[in-house]
Design an enzyme around this catalytic site. Structure first.
Site, PDB file in Angstrom:
ATOM      1  N   GLU A 179      61.574  23.204   0.833  1.00  0.00           N
ATOM      2  CA  GLU A 179      61.213  23.222  -0.343  1.00  0.00           C
ATOM      3  C   GLU A 179      59.749  22.488  -0.505  1.00  0.00           C
ATOM      4  OE1 GLU A 179      63.867  21.542  -3.068  1.00  0.00           O
ATOM      5  OE2 GLU A 179      65.383  23.276  -2.940  1.00  0.00           O
ATOM      6  N   GLU A 186      70.319  27.228  -0.166  1.00  0.00           N
ATOM      7  CA  GLU A 186      71.106  26.041  -0.926  1.00  0.00           C
ATOM      8  C   GLU A 186      71.468  26.721  -2.303  1.00  0.00           C
ATOM      9  OE1 GLU A 186      68.975  22.305  -1.871  1.00  0.00           O
ATOM     10  OE2 GLU A 186      68.351  22.270   0.430  1.00  0.00           O
TER      11      GLU A 186
HETATM   12  C1  GAL Z   1      67.161  20.498  -3.660  1.00  0.00           C
HETATM   13  C2  GAL Z   1      67.056  19.744  -2.152  1.00  0.00           C
HETATM   14  C3  GAL Z   1      68.430  19.127  -1.944  1.00  0.00           C
HETATM   15  C4  GAL Z   1      69.128  18.586  -2.954  1.00  0.00           C
HETATM   16  C5  GAL Z   1      69.257  19.696  -4.164  1.00  0.00           C
HETATM   17  C6  GAL Z   1      70.054  19.266  -5.455  1.00  0.00           C
HETATM   18  O1  GAL Z   1      65.883  20.747  -4.106  1.00  0.00           O
HETATM   19  O2  GAL Z   1      66.572  20.386  -1.330  1.00  0.00           O
HETATM   20  O3  GAL Z   1      67.953  18.087  -1.006  1.00  0.00           O
HETATM   21  O4  GAL Z   1      68.951  17.547  -3.420  1.00  0.00           O
HETATM   22  O5  GAL Z   1      68.006  20.152  -4.492  1.00  0.00           O
HETATM   23  O6  GAL Z   1      69.212  18.458  -6.226  1.00  0.00           O
END
Ligand code: GAL
Length: 442
Positions: A158, A344
Protein backbone atom coordinates in the site's frame (compact mmCIF):
# COMPACT_ATOMS: atom_id res chain seq x y z
CA UNK A 1 -4.62 -23.69 -7.50
CA UNK A 2 -6.47 -20.83 -5.78
CA UNK A 3 -4.42 -19.56 -2.84
CA UNK A 4 -6.29 -19.12 0.40
CA UNK A 5 -4.30 -17.36 3.05
CA UNK A 6 -4.02 -15.14 6.06
CA UNK A 7 -1.97 -11.95 6.14
CA UNK A 8 0.04 -10.14 8.80
CA UNK A 9 2.82 -7.54 8.97
CA UNK A 10 6.05 -7.55 10.94
CA UNK A 11 5.63 -4.49 13.16
CA UNK A 12 2.02 -5.41 13.90
CA UNK A 13 2.77 -8.88 15.29
CA UNK A 14 6.44 -9.60 15.96
CA UNK A 15 7.33 -7.58 19.07
CA UNK A 16 10.89 -8.42 20.22
CA UNK A 17 12.04 -5.08 18.86
CA UNK A 18 15.63 -5.37 20.06
CA UNK A 19 16.05 -9.16 19.71
CA UNK A 20 18.65 -10.49 17.32
CA UNK A 21 20.20 -7.08 16.83
CA UNK A 22 17.11 -5.56 15.19
CA UNK A 23 17.49 -1.82 14.68
CA UNK A 24 14.72 0.70 15.30
CA UNK A 25 12.17 1.41 12.60
CA UNK A 26 10.18 4.57 11.99
CA UNK A 27 7.25 2.87 13.71
CA UNK A 28 9.26 2.30 16.92
CA UNK A 29 10.13 5.98 16.96
CA UNK A 30 6.62 7.15 16.14
CA UNK A 31 4.80 4.87 18.58
CA UNK A 32 7.04 6.06 21.42
CA UNK A 33 6.25 9.72 20.75
CA UNK A 34 3.49 10.83 23.15
CA UNK A 35 0.10 11.33 21.52
CA UNK A 36 0.83 9.52 18.28
CA UNK A 37 -0.86 6.16 18.97
CA UNK A 38 -4.08 5.60 20.90
CA UNK A 39 -3.50 4.96 24.60
CA UNK A 40 0.26 5.15 24.07
CA UNK A 41 0.36 1.62 22.68
CA UNK A 42 3.50 0.46 20.89
CA UNK A 43 4.59 -2.62 18.95
CA UNK A 44 7.29 -3.44 21.53
CA UNK A 45 5.62 -6.75 22.38
CA UNK A 46 2.64 -6.94 19.99
CA UNK A 47 1.70 -10.63 19.58
CA UNK A 48 5.21 -11.73 20.50
CA UNK A 49 5.15 -13.65 17.24
CA UNK A 50 8.96 -13.52 17.10
CA UNK A 51 8.99 -16.04 19.95
CA UNK A 52 5.64 -17.73 19.28
CA UNK A 53 5.78 -18.19 15.51
CA UNK A 54 5.54 -21.97 15.75
CA UNK A 55 2.22 -21.76 17.56
CA UNK A 56 1.02 -19.28 14.94
CA UNK A 57 2.05 -21.56 12.07
CA UNK A 58 0.15 -24.38 13.77
CA UNK A 59 -2.92 -22.15 13.92
CA UNK A 60 -2.65 -21.60 10.16
CA UNK A 61 -2.21 -25.30 9.61
CA UNK A 62 -5.34 -25.98 11.66
CA UNK A 63 -7.23 -23.40 9.62
CA UNK A 64 -6.30 -25.20 6.44
CA UNK A 65 -4.97 -22.21 4.50
CA UNK A 66 -2.56 -22.87 1.66
CA UNK A 67 -0.54 -19.66 1.99
CA UNK A 68 0.71 -17.13 4.52
CA UNK A 69 1.43 -13.52 3.65
CA UNK A 70 3.89 -12.03 6.14
CA UNK A 71 6.26 -9.11 5.93
CA UNK A 72 9.96 -9.07 6.61
CA UNK A 73 11.15 -6.42 9.05
CA UNK A 74 13.82 -4.56 7.11
CA UNK A 75 15.49 -3.38 10.37
CA UNK A 76 15.95 -7.02 11.42
CA UNK A 77 17.88 -7.66 8.20
CA UNK A 78 19.78 -4.37 7.99
CA UNK A 79 19.59 -2.69 11.40
CA UNK A 80 21.09 0.51 9.97
CA UNK A 81 19.26 0.23 6.65
CA UNK A 82 22.46 -0.38 4.68
CA UNK A 83 25.31 -2.81 4.41
CA UNK A 84 25.89 -6.40 5.43
CA UNK A 85 22.87 -8.28 6.72
CA UNK A 86 22.32 -9.53 10.23
CA UNK A 87 22.50 -13.32 10.17
CA UNK A 88 20.22 -13.53 13.20
CA UNK A 89 17.59 -11.54 11.36
CA UNK A 90 17.81 -13.74 8.28
CA UNK A 91 17.77 -16.86 10.45
CA UNK A 92 14.43 -15.89 11.98
CA UNK A 93 12.69 -15.75 8.58
CA UNK A 94 14.57 -18.84 7.45
CA UNK A 95 13.08 -20.83 10.32
CA UNK A 96 9.62 -19.38 9.72
CA UNK A 97 9.77 -20.27 6.03
CA UNK A 98 10.93 -23.79 6.81
CA UNK A 99 8.10 -24.14 9.33
CA UNK A 100 5.56 -23.05 6.71
CA UNK A 101 6.98 -25.32 4.02
CA UNK A 102 6.94 -28.28 6.42
CA UNK A 103 3.17 -27.83 6.69
CA UNK A 104 2.62 -27.24 2.99
CA UNK A 105 1.83 -23.53 3.46
CA UNK A 106 3.15 -21.37 0.61
CA UNK A 107 5.10 -18.39 1.99
CA UNK A 108 4.28 -15.01 0.44
CA UNK A 109 6.76 -12.39 1.67
CA UNK A 110 6.23 -8.63 1.61
CA UNK A 111 9.47 -6.66 1.61
CA UNK A 112 8.15 -3.39 2.93
CA UNK A 113 5.10 -3.02 5.13
CA UNK A 114 5.96 0.46 6.46
CA UNK A 115 8.69 -0.32 9.03
CA UNK A 116 11.54 1.59 7.40
CA UNK A 117 14.84 1.45 9.33
CA UNK A 118 15.03 4.67 11.33
CA UNK A 119 18.59 5.15 10.06
CA UNK A 120 17.23 5.53 6.52
CA UNK A 121 14.57 7.96 7.74
CA UNK A 122 17.41 10.00 9.22
CA UNK A 123 18.84 10.17 5.68
CA UNK A 124 15.57 11.46 4.24
CA UNK A 125 13.43 8.31 4.16
CA UNK A 126 11.14 8.02 1.16
CA UNK A 127 11.50 11.71 0.36
CA UNK A 128 15.04 10.76 -0.69
CA UNK A 129 15.57 8.98 -4.00
CA UNK A 130 18.39 6.93 -2.53
CA UNK A 131 15.91 4.92 -0.41
CA UNK A 132 14.66 3.24 -3.60
CA UNK A 133 18.13 1.84 -4.26
CA UNK A 134 18.43 0.74 -0.63
CA UNK A 135 15.18 -1.24 -0.97
CA UNK A 136 16.70 -3.07 -3.93
CA UNK A 137 19.84 -3.95 -1.93
CA UNK A 138 17.68 -5.33 0.86
CA UNK A 139 15.52 -7.22 -1.66
CA UNK A 140 18.61 -8.91 -3.07
CA UNK A 141 19.76 -9.96 0.41
CA UNK A 142 16.50 -11.58 1.46
CA UNK A 143 15.80 -13.19 -1.91
CA UNK A 144 19.24 -14.72 -1.98
CA UNK A 145 18.49 -16.39 1.33
CA UNK A 146 14.80 -17.26 0.91
CA UNK A 147 13.75 -17.35 -2.75
CA UNK A 148 14.53 -21.06 -3.01
CA UNK A 149 11.50 -21.61 -0.74
CA UNK A 150 9.45 -18.41 -1.06
CA UNK A 151 7.78 -18.41 -4.49
CA UNK A 152 5.67 -15.29 -4.05
CA UNK A 153 7.12 -11.85 -3.32
CA UNK A 154 5.37 -8.54 -2.75
CA UNK A 155 7.62 -5.51 -3.02
CA UNK A 156 5.53 -2.86 -1.24
CA UNK A 157 2.39 -2.84 0.85
CA UNK A 158 0.00 0.00 0.00
CA UNK A 159 2.36 2.78 -1.10
CA UNK A 160 -0.67 5.09 -1.28
CA UNK A 161 -1.52 4.64 2.40
CA UNK A 162 2.12 4.99 3.40
CA UNK A 163 2.37 8.22 1.41
CA UNK A 164 -0.97 9.64 2.52
CA UNK A 165 -1.14 8.68 6.19
CA UNK A 166 2.59 8.66 6.86
CA UNK A 167 3.73 11.68 4.88
CA UNK A 168 0.76 13.84 3.80
CA UNK A 169 -1.43 13.78 6.93
CA UNK A 170 0.99 12.63 9.63
CA UNK A 171 -1.31 10.01 11.18
CA UNK A 172 1.20 7.18 10.67
CA UNK A 173 4.99 6.98 10.92
CA UNK A 174 7.09 8.90 10.14
CA UNK A 175 4.43 11.46 11.08
CA UNK A 176 5.06 13.99 8.35
CA UNK A 177 2.21 16.31 7.33
CA UNK A 178 3.50 17.50 3.96
CA UNK A 179 0.17 17.39 2.12
CA UNK A 180 0.84 17.52 -1.65
CA UNK A 181 4.55 17.94 -1.05
CA UNK A 182 4.48 14.23 -0.09
CA UNK A 183 4.13 13.20 -3.77
CA UNK A 184 7.86 12.35 -4.09
CA UNK A 185 7.26 9.65 -1.46
CA UNK A 186 4.91 8.01 -3.94
CA UNK A 187 7.41 8.17 -6.79
CA UNK A 188 10.37 6.96 -4.76
CA UNK A 189 8.38 4.02 -3.44
CA UNK A 190 7.36 3.11 -6.99
CA UNK A 191 10.95 3.41 -8.16
CA UNK A 192 11.95 1.21 -5.23
CA UNK A 193 9.31 -1.29 -6.31
CA UNK A 194 10.76 -1.48 -9.83
CA UNK A 195 14.36 -1.80 -8.65
CA UNK A 196 13.39 -4.35 -6.00
CA UNK A 197 11.41 -6.37 -8.56
CA UNK A 198 14.54 -6.57 -10.71
CA UNK A 199 16.66 -7.59 -7.72
CA UNK A 200 14.16 -10.21 -6.60
CA UNK A 201 14.09 -11.81 -10.04
CA UNK A 202 17.87 -11.72 -10.33
CA UNK A 203 17.97 -13.72 -7.10
CA UNK A 204 15.50 -16.37 -8.09
CA UNK A 205 12.06 -15.04 -7.12
CA UNK A 206 9.41 -16.94 -9.05
CA UNK A 207 6.48 -14.51 -8.78
CA UNK A 208 6.72 -10.76 -8.07
CA UNK A 209 3.77 -8.55 -7.13
CA UNK A 210 3.05 -5.13 -5.68
CA UNK A 211 0.15 -4.70 -3.27
CA UNK A 212 -1.98 -1.60 -3.69
CA UNK A 213 -4.82 -0.45 -1.50
CA UNK A 214 -7.70 0.17 -3.90
CA UNK A 215 -11.14 1.63 -3.38
CA UNK A 216 -14.14 2.09 -5.64
CA UNK A 217 -14.84 5.83 -5.62
CA UNK A 218 -18.42 7.00 -5.56
CA UNK A 219 -19.45 10.56 -6.37
CA UNK A 220 -21.83 11.99 -3.75
CA UNK A 221 -24.14 13.20 -6.53
CA UNK A 222 -24.32 13.33 -10.30
CA UNK A 223 -23.30 16.98 -10.37
CA UNK A 224 -20.30 17.77 -12.53
CA UNK A 225 -18.42 19.07 -9.49
CA UNK A 226 -18.92 15.88 -7.49
CA UNK A 227 -18.09 13.66 -10.45
CA UNK A 228 -14.88 15.63 -10.97
CA UNK A 229 -14.08 15.30 -7.26
CA UNK A 230 -14.57 11.53 -7.52
CA UNK A 231 -12.24 11.38 -10.52
CA UNK A 232 -9.64 13.38 -8.62
CA UNK A 233 -9.81 11.03 -5.65
CA UNK A 234 -9.68 7.96 -7.88
CA UNK A 235 -6.58 9.45 -9.49
CA UNK A 236 -4.62 9.86 -6.29
CA UNK A 237 -5.80 6.72 -4.46
CA UNK A 238 -5.99 4.18 -7.28
CA UNK A 239 -4.42 5.41 -10.51
CA UNK A 240 -1.32 7.04 -9.05
CA UNK A 241 -0.03 3.64 -7.97
CA UNK A 242 -1.55 1.32 -10.58
CA UNK A 243 -1.02 3.30 -13.81
CA UNK A 244 2.79 3.64 -13.58
CA UNK A 245 3.17 -0.03 -12.68
CA UNK A 246 0.75 -1.43 -15.27
CA UNK A 247 0.86 1.21 -18.02
CA UNK A 248 4.27 2.87 -17.51
CA UNK A 249 2.83 6.36 -17.11
CA UNK A 250 1.48 8.68 -14.45
CA UNK A 251 -2.16 9.74 -14.52
CA UNK A 252 -3.13 13.36 -15.13
CA UNK A 253 -2.63 15.18 -11.82
CA UNK A 254 -3.84 18.59 -13.01
CA UNK A 255 -6.78 18.47 -10.55
CA UNK A 256 -4.06 18.82 -7.89
CA UNK A 257 -2.35 21.67 -9.68
CA UNK A 258 0.50 19.30 -10.56
CA UNK A 259 1.55 19.31 -14.19
CA UNK A 260 5.04 17.96 -13.80
CA UNK A 261 6.40 15.58 -11.16
CA UNK A 262 9.91 16.93 -11.15
CA UNK A 263 11.32 14.03 -9.14
CA UNK A 264 10.71 11.71 -12.11
CA UNK A 265 13.93 11.14 -14.03
CA UNK A 266 14.43 9.70 -17.52
CA UNK A 267 14.10 5.94 -17.43
CA UNK A 268 12.26 5.78 -14.10
CA UNK A 269 8.94 4.77 -15.59
CA UNK A 270 10.40 1.87 -17.50
CA UNK A 271 11.96 0.62 -14.26
CA UNK A 272 8.65 1.03 -12.46
CA UNK A 273 6.70 -0.81 -15.17
CA UNK A 274 8.48 -4.14 -14.65
CA UNK A 275 6.45 -7.09 -15.89
CA UNK A 276 4.52 -8.43 -12.91
CA UNK A 277 3.16 -11.86 -12.08
CA UNK A 278 0.25 -10.42 -10.21
CA UNK A 279 -1.32 -7.35 -8.70
CA UNK A 280 -2.00 -7.53 -4.99
CA UNK A 281 -5.21 -5.71 -4.09
CA UNK A 282 -6.19 -4.78 -0.55
CA UNK A 283 -9.86 -3.90 -0.18
CA UNK A 284 -11.72 -2.65 2.87
CA UNK A 285 -14.48 -0.31 1.65
CA UNK A 286 -15.55 2.11 -1.09
CA UNK A 287 -15.04 5.86 -0.68
CA UNK A 288 -17.70 8.49 -1.33
CA UNK A 289 -16.54 11.99 -2.13
CA UNK A 290 -17.97 15.38 -3.01
CA UNK A 291 -16.48 18.61 -4.25
CA UNK A 292 -15.16 20.66 -1.31
CA UNK A 293 -17.71 23.11 0.07
CA UNK A 294 -15.31 26.08 0.03
CA UNK A 295 -11.71 26.84 -0.79
CA UNK A 296 -9.65 23.77 0.03
CA UNK A 297 -6.18 22.36 -0.41
CA UNK A 298 -7.50 19.14 -1.95
CA UNK A 299 -10.03 18.85 -4.80
CA UNK A 300 -12.33 16.44 -2.94
CA UNK A 301 -13.96 15.89 0.42
CA UNK A 302 -14.70 12.46 1.89
CA UNK A 303 -18.40 12.54 2.84
CA UNK A 304 -18.74 8.99 4.15
CA UNK A 305 -21.14 6.21 3.26
CA UNK A 306 -24.37 5.61 5.11
CA UNK A 307 -26.95 2.86 4.94
CA UNK A 308 -24.54 -0.05 5.44
CA UNK A 309 -23.45 -1.90 8.55
CA UNK A 310 -20.13 -0.69 9.93
CA UNK A 311 -17.08 -2.29 11.52
CA UNK A 312 -15.64 -1.21 14.89
CA UNK A 313 -13.53 1.25 12.95
CA UNK A 314 -16.76 2.72 11.54
CA UNK A 315 -15.88 1.52 8.05
CA UNK A 316 -18.93 0.68 5.90
CA UNK A 317 -19.36 -2.99 5.07
CA UNK A 318 -19.96 -3.14 1.30
CA UNK A 319 -19.10 -6.60 -0.05
CA UNK A 320 -20.22 -5.75 -3.57
CA UNK A 321 -17.61 -2.98 -3.57
CA UNK A 322 -15.00 -5.71 -3.94
CA UNK A 323 -16.71 -7.10 -7.05
CA UNK A 324 -17.05 -3.55 -8.38
CA UNK A 325 -13.38 -2.87 -7.73
CA UNK A 326 -12.09 -6.05 -9.33
CA UNK A 327 -14.25 -5.74 -12.43
CA UNK A 328 -13.37 -2.05 -12.81
CA UNK A 329 -9.65 -2.87 -12.65
CA UNK A 330 -10.20 -5.35 -15.45
CA UNK A 331 -12.19 -2.80 -17.45
CA UNK A 332 -9.57 -0.09 -16.91
CA UNK A 333 -6.41 -2.09 -17.59
CA UNK A 334 -7.64 -4.87 -19.88
CA UNK A 335 -4.86 -7.25 -20.79
CA UNK A 336 -2.35 -5.09 -18.93
CA UNK A 337 -3.91 -6.36 -15.70
CA UNK A 338 -1.97 -9.38 -14.46
CA UNK A 339 -3.67 -12.03 -12.30
CA UNK A 340 -5.08 -10.44 -9.15
CA UNK A 341 -4.48 -11.59 -5.60
CA UNK A 342 -6.68 -10.10 -2.90
CA UNK A 343 -3.82 -9.72 -0.44
CA UNK A 344 -5.93 -8.23 2.38
CA UNK A 345 -9.59 -8.14 3.28
CA UNK A 346 -11.17 -8.25 6.70
CA UNK A 347 -12.86 -6.27 9.44
CA UNK A 348 -12.41 -5.12 13.03
CA UNK A 349 -15.12 -6.12 15.48
CA UNK A 350 -15.44 -5.89 19.28
CA UNK A 351 -14.66 -9.62 19.66
CA UNK A 352 -15.04 -9.99 23.39
CA UNK A 353 -13.83 -13.18 24.94
CA UNK A 354 -16.90 -14.70 26.63
CA UNK A 355 -16.84 -16.31 30.07
CA UNK A 356 -16.91 -19.72 28.41
CA UNK A 357 -13.69 -18.90 26.56
CA UNK A 358 -15.21 -18.44 23.11
CA UNK A 359 -15.39 -15.46 20.75
CA UNK A 360 -18.61 -15.46 18.78
CA UNK A 361 -17.76 -13.08 15.93
CA UNK A 362 -20.79 -13.65 13.72
CA UNK A 363 -20.36 -10.26 12.06
CA UNK A 364 -16.94 -11.30 10.78
CA UNK A 365 -18.42 -14.50 9.36
CA UNK A 366 -21.03 -12.44 7.52
CA UNK A 367 -18.33 -10.05 6.35
CA UNK A 368 -16.06 -12.78 5.02
CA UNK A 369 -18.86 -14.74 3.41
CA UNK A 370 -20.06 -11.62 1.60
CA UNK A 371 -16.61 -10.59 0.41
CA UNK A 372 -15.58 -14.07 -0.70
CA UNK A 373 -18.88 -14.17 -2.59
CA UNK A 374 -17.88 -10.87 -4.23
CA UNK A 375 -14.60 -12.45 -5.35
CA UNK A 376 -16.60 -15.35 -6.82
CA UNK A 377 -18.85 -12.88 -8.67
CA UNK A 378 -15.83 -11.00 -10.07
CA UNK A 379 -14.30 -14.27 -11.25
CA UNK A 380 -17.58 -15.17 -12.93
CA UNK A 381 -17.44 -11.79 -14.66
CA UNK A 382 -14.03 -12.57 -16.12
CA UNK A 383 -11.49 -11.32 -13.58
CA UNK A 384 -8.54 -13.66 -13.08
CA UNK A 385 -8.32 -13.81 -9.27
CA UNK A 386 -5.73 -16.26 -7.94
CA UNK A 387 -5.80 -15.76 -4.21
CA UNK A 388 -7.58 -14.31 -1.17
CA UNK A 389 -5.87 -13.48 2.13
CA UNK A 390 -7.82 -12.61 5.25
CA UNK A 391 -6.57 -9.66 7.25
CA UNK A 392 -5.65 -10.94 9.73
CA UNK A 393 -4.57 -14.19 11.31
CA UNK A 394 -4.24 -12.57 14.75
CA UNK A 395 -5.58 -9.52 16.54
CA UNK A 396 -2.60 -7.19 16.39
CA UNK A 397 -1.15 -3.68 16.64
CA UNK A 398 -3.48 -1.67 14.42
CA UNK A 399 -1.14 1.27 13.74
CA UNK A 400 -2.47 4.57 15.12
CA UNK A 401 -5.30 2.70 16.85
CA UNK A 402 -2.93 0.51 18.88
CA UNK A 403 -4.59 -2.65 20.14
CA UNK A 404 -8.11 -1.24 20.09
CA UNK A 405 -9.14 -2.61 16.69
CA UNK A 406 -9.27 -6.41 16.52
CA UNK A 407 -9.02 -7.86 12.99
CA UNK A 408 -7.98 -11.46 13.78
CA UNK A 409 -9.51 -14.82 13.06
CA UNK A 410 -7.70 -15.63 16.30
CA UNK A 411 -8.24 -13.58 19.46
CA UNK A 412 -5.10 -12.49 21.29
CA UNK A 413 -5.11 -11.64 24.99
CA UNK A 414 -2.36 -9.03 24.98
CA UNK A 415 -1.67 -9.50 28.70
CA UNK A 416 -1.05 -13.25 28.53
CA UNK A 417 -0.48 -13.77 24.77
CA UNK A 418 -3.07 -16.51 24.86
CA UNK A 419 -4.47 -17.25 21.40
CA UNK A 420 -8.15 -18.24 21.04
CA UNK A 421 -9.55 -19.12 17.62
CA UNK A 422 -12.79 -17.19 17.10
CA UNK A 423 -16.02 -18.58 15.61
CA UNK A 424 -14.90 -17.15 12.25
CA UNK A 425 -11.76 -19.32 12.36
CA UNK A 426 -13.82 -22.49 12.81
CA UNK A 427 -16.30 -21.36 10.15
CA UNK A 428 -13.56 -20.58 7.62
CA UNK A 429 -11.79 -23.89 8.31
CA UNK A 430 -15.01 -25.79 7.49
CA UNK A 431 -15.67 -23.72 4.38
CA UNK A 432 -12.12 -24.11 3.04
CA UNK A 433 -12.25 -27.85 3.57
CA UNK A 434 -15.31 -27.98 1.32
CA UNK A 435 -14.43 -25.27 -1.25
CA UNK A 436 -11.14 -25.15 -3.14
CA UNK A 437 -12.33 -21.93 -4.84
CA UNK A 438 -14.39 -18.91 -3.71
CA UNK A 439 -18.08 -19.73 -3.30
CA UNK A 440 -21.16 -17.59 -3.92
CA UNK A 441 -22.27 -15.55 -0.88
CA UNK A 442 -24.94 -17.29 1.14
C1 GAL B 1 -4.16 -2.08 5.73
C2 GAL B 1 -2.77 -2.41 6.20
C3 GAL B 1 -2.74 -3.45 7.28
C4 GAL B 1 -3.87 -3.36 8.27
C5 GAL B 1 -5.20 -3.12 7.59
C6 GAL B 1 -6.36 -2.86 8.52
O1 GAL B 1 -4.18 -0.79 5.18
O2 GAL B 1 -2.00 -2.88 5.13
O3 GAL B 1 -1.49 -3.39 7.87
O4 GAL B 1 -3.59 -2.52 9.29
O5 GAL B 1 -5.11 -2.02 6.73
O6 GAL B 1 -6.46 -1.54 8.87
Amino acid sequence: MFLWGTATASYQIEGAVTAGGRGPSVWDTFAHEPGRVRDGHTGDVACDHYHRWQEDVELMDGLGVGSYRFSIAWPRIQPDGVGAPSQEGLDFYDRLVDGLCARGIVPAATLFHWDLPQALQDRGGWMARDTAARLADYAAIVAERLADRVPLWITLNEPFVHMALGHAFGAHAPGQALMLDALPVGHHQLLGHGLAAQALRAHGAERVLITNNCTPVWAASESDQDVRAAEAYDTVHNRLFNDPVLLGKYPDLSAYGVTNLDVVQDGDLSIIAQPLDGLGVNYYNPTRVAAPAGPAELPFEDVGITGHPTTSFGWPVVPDGLRELLTSLRARYGDALPPVYVTENGCSQPDDLAADGTVDDQDRITYLDGHIGAVRAAMDQGVDVRGYYVWSLLDNFEWAEGYTQRFGLVHVDFATQERTPKASYHWLRDRLAAHPEPWPAS
